[in-house]
Scaffold this active site. Structure first.
Site, PDB file in Angstrom:
ATOM      1  CD  GLU A  51      -4.340   3.310   1.729  1.00  0.00           C
ATOM      2  OE1 GLU A  51      -3.970   3.322   2.895  1.00  0.00           O
ATOM      3  OE2 GLU A  51      -5.540   3.458   1.391  1.00  0.00           O
TER       4      GLU A  51
ATOM      5  CG  ASP B 254      -0.336   0.042   2.513  1.00  0.00           C
ATOM      6  OD1 ASP B 254       0.902   0.242   2.573  1.00  0.00           O
ATOM      7  OD2 ASP B 254      -1.031  -0.119   3.523  1.00  0.00           O
ATOM      8  CB  ILE B 255       0.147   4.638  -1.234  1.00  0.00           C
ATOM      9  CG1 ILE B 255      -0.169   4.023  -2.625  1.00  0.00           C
ATOM     10  CG2 ILE B 255       0.872   5.965  -1.385  1.00  0.00           C
ATOM     11  CD1 ILE B 255      -1.141   4.834  -3.439  1.00  0.00           C
TER      12      ILE B 255
END
Length: 595
Positions: free
Chosen positions: A516, A473-474
């Protein structure tokens, strides 16, 4: 006829018609027997009374029997017969009518029709049965000879066979108003034909020099052919009346025979019976043929309409003459005018390249194996080069010796069906793709990713193929949304997905799992190979150039788990998720392997 009258008035009408008609016919017939040779060929009152019984309602029959008995008794006594003999004759004539009526009611479910061969046969059976019983009664009551029995049987039988049919048919024509609605030309034709029959019969039986009794037969057959059963019955009645009267007066070929009077009577009766047995069945069969012809014409018309509506045609290949026949709709399906000359080779040339060869092989296989077949292909219409999808079904026709002599089949234009199926399949694929695709990134969505991973897990478990899964994920995505807005956040998610997808091999997959978070599936990858690819993904995302209105730097944290015999997708993802959290705890922007 009299159905609108009150029952009592109706019964009185039939009583009067029976009494008057029977008395007049009986008196005239008895008077005719007093000629030169006392010849009586037929007994018309029997046919007249049977016709009335078949036409009248059931409640009028009992009074009519009484009227018939009274009229018969009076006519016989006026002719000079004793009371006992007259009563015996009347009883026998009444019995014959009752028996004929009973037999017909037993053998005919509805109204007696002389348009049907079976009904004509039943009528003949009833007349023969009734005349036999009647002759037996008269012979027993009067003590007559064998010649008396035979004479009574034939005269009464002929009376019913000849007189009853035209009366019934004429009455029903009048009741149905068919006579009133008959075209003038048809009336004139009927009058001319029956008049000619009378003239021909008169000419034939008024001289004895030439044996031309066959000429009236031609006239009656012509009447049957042109006018149907009514023409046959009416012509027969005309011939019977004239022939009987002239023969009874000593005229004609039969009267000139050198034989006893009773033999002349029997010959005349045989002549009339033969003629009757020819024309009545012939007329009924002609009606049947006309009905079948009309039904066939109607069926063909319906078939053409059905073929046009369903876009279905039919065809036949003659394997003996090596010719092909198409229906009109088959021509239209191929884009040709109906009736265009067509050969077998020419018909195969109308198919798409390759389809004609396949069809030829299909037909050859069907002829060899003798089994039905189904063929799908495409034809090219020669006028506009339009391609049409068709389906053809066929079966083999065999001769009595078992040799294939033809192929019969149908051809249907299914272009619209095929186009609809293609459109439906495209719509289904589009809907399925939309259901499996993340709208923001264009990557597989959570549903599709899990299904892909499930199949990969089954392959790894069953075949031992290497498998690894990574979750990333970001980093600090909430801060990006808060600082730059959700629109920029969506751009970041989309760009991260694109960079990840570009970094994978063809056999790998990346999907958006939600928010995300992304999931990568590495198939046929060892732990080391999967780690290399996952690290390449992380570096590609970190190295991407950023726009001025977005964050200066975007990184991801990755957790990688290699398949180690997990029982379910959830277990494998759980290990990768734990590795992801460890990567975040250790500072983000890094890759960690699951234990």
């Amino acid at each position: 006829m009299t159905r609108s009258l009150p029952p009592r008035v109706e019964a009185a009408f039939w009583f009067s018609a029976t009494a008057l008609g029977y008395y007049l016919l009986a008196s005239l017939s008895l008077y005719a027997t007093k000629g030169a040779d006392n010849i009586a060929a037929i007994w018309p009152p029997s046919g007249y009374f049977l016709a009335l019984l078949l036409l009248m309602p059931s409640h009028a029959r009992l009074p009519s029997f009484a009227a018939m008995a009274a009229a018969s008794l009076a006519a016989n006594m006026m002719a000079g017969s004793p009371l006992w003999t007259s009563a015996a004759f009347s009883l026998a004539n009444g019995a014959e009518a009752a028996i004929a009526l009973w037999v017909l009611r037993r053998r005919e479910a509805g109204e007696l029709s002389f348009m049907v061969p079976r009904s004509v046969g039943n009528f003949c059976v009833a007349a023969l049965s009734a005349s036999t019983v009647s002759a037996a009664i008269a012979w027993a009551l009067t003590g007559g000879s064998a010649d008396f029995f035979l004479s009574w049987l034939t005269t009464v039988g002929l009376g019913m066979l000849i007189v009853t049919p035209p009366i019934i048919m004429l009455a029903r024509l009048a009741e149905s108003k068919a006579l009133r609605n008959m075209p003038l030309a048809m009336r004139i034709e009927a009058t001319v034909i029956l008049t000619l029959a009378a003239l021909v019969t008169t000419a034939s039986f008024s001289q004895s020099q030439f044996p031309v009794t066959f000429i009236p037969c031609v006239a009656v057959v012509a009447a049957a052919y042109r006018l149907g059963p009514f023409g046959a019955a009416a012509g027969m009645l005309v011939v019977a009346i004239i022939a009987s009267l002239l023969t009874g007066q000593g005229h004609g070929p039969i009267a000139g025979i050198d034989a006893a009077p009773k033999m002349k009577v029997f010959f005349l009766q045989f002549y009339l019976l033969t003629l009757l047995g020819t024309v009545l069945p012939l007329a009924a069969l002609l009606v049947v043929r006309q009905r079948l012809s009309r039904r066939l014409e109607q069926s063909n018309r319906w078939l053409l309409q059905a073929e046009a509506a369903a876009l279905v045609g039919h065809w036949r290949v003659d394997l003996v003459r090596w010719t092909i026949h198409w229906s009109d709709q088959a021509y239209r399906i191929h884009g040709l005018d109906p009736g265009t000359e067509m050969s077998i080779e020419g018909s195969l040339d109308l198919y798409m390249p390759g389809d004609g060869t396949r069809l030829r092989q299909t037909l050859e296989d069907a002829v060899r194996d003798g089994v039905p077949f189904e063929y799908h292909g495409q034809v090219i219409r020669p006028h506009d080069d339009e391609i049409r999808d068709i389906v053809s079904h066929g079966s083999i026709e065999f001769s009595r010796s078992g040799r294939p002599v033809g192929i019969f089949g149908t051809i249907q234009d299914i272009t619209e069906t095929v186009d609809n199926a293609r459109a439906l399949e495209a719509a289904r694929n589009s809907a399925e793709e939309a259901a499996n695709t993340d709208l923001l990134t264009g990557l597989p969505n959570r549903r599709h990713t899990l299904a892909f991973l499930e199949r990969a897990l089954i392959g790894a478990r069953d075949n031992g193929a290497p498998l690894a899964v990574a979750i990333f994920d970001i980093d600090h995505f909430k801060r990006i949304n808060d600082s730059y807005g959700h629109a920029v956040g969506d751009v970041v998610i989309r760009r991260v997905g694109q960079r990840a997808e570009a970094s994978l091999r063809d056999e790998d997959m990346v999907g958006r799992f939600g928010g995300e978070e992304f999931v990568c599936v590495f198939q046929r990858s060892s732990a080391q190979a999967a780690e290399i690819v996952a690290e390449r993904v992380r570096k590609a995302i970190e190295a991407e150039d950023r726009s001025a209105d977005g964050p200066a730097r975007v990184t991801v944290s990755i957790g990688l788990a290699v398949y180690a015999g997990e029982a379910s997708v959830e277990d494998l993802l759980h290990r990768a998720d734990e590795a992801l959290y460890r990567a975040k705890r250790e500072g983000r922007n890094r890759l960690r392997m699951a234990a």
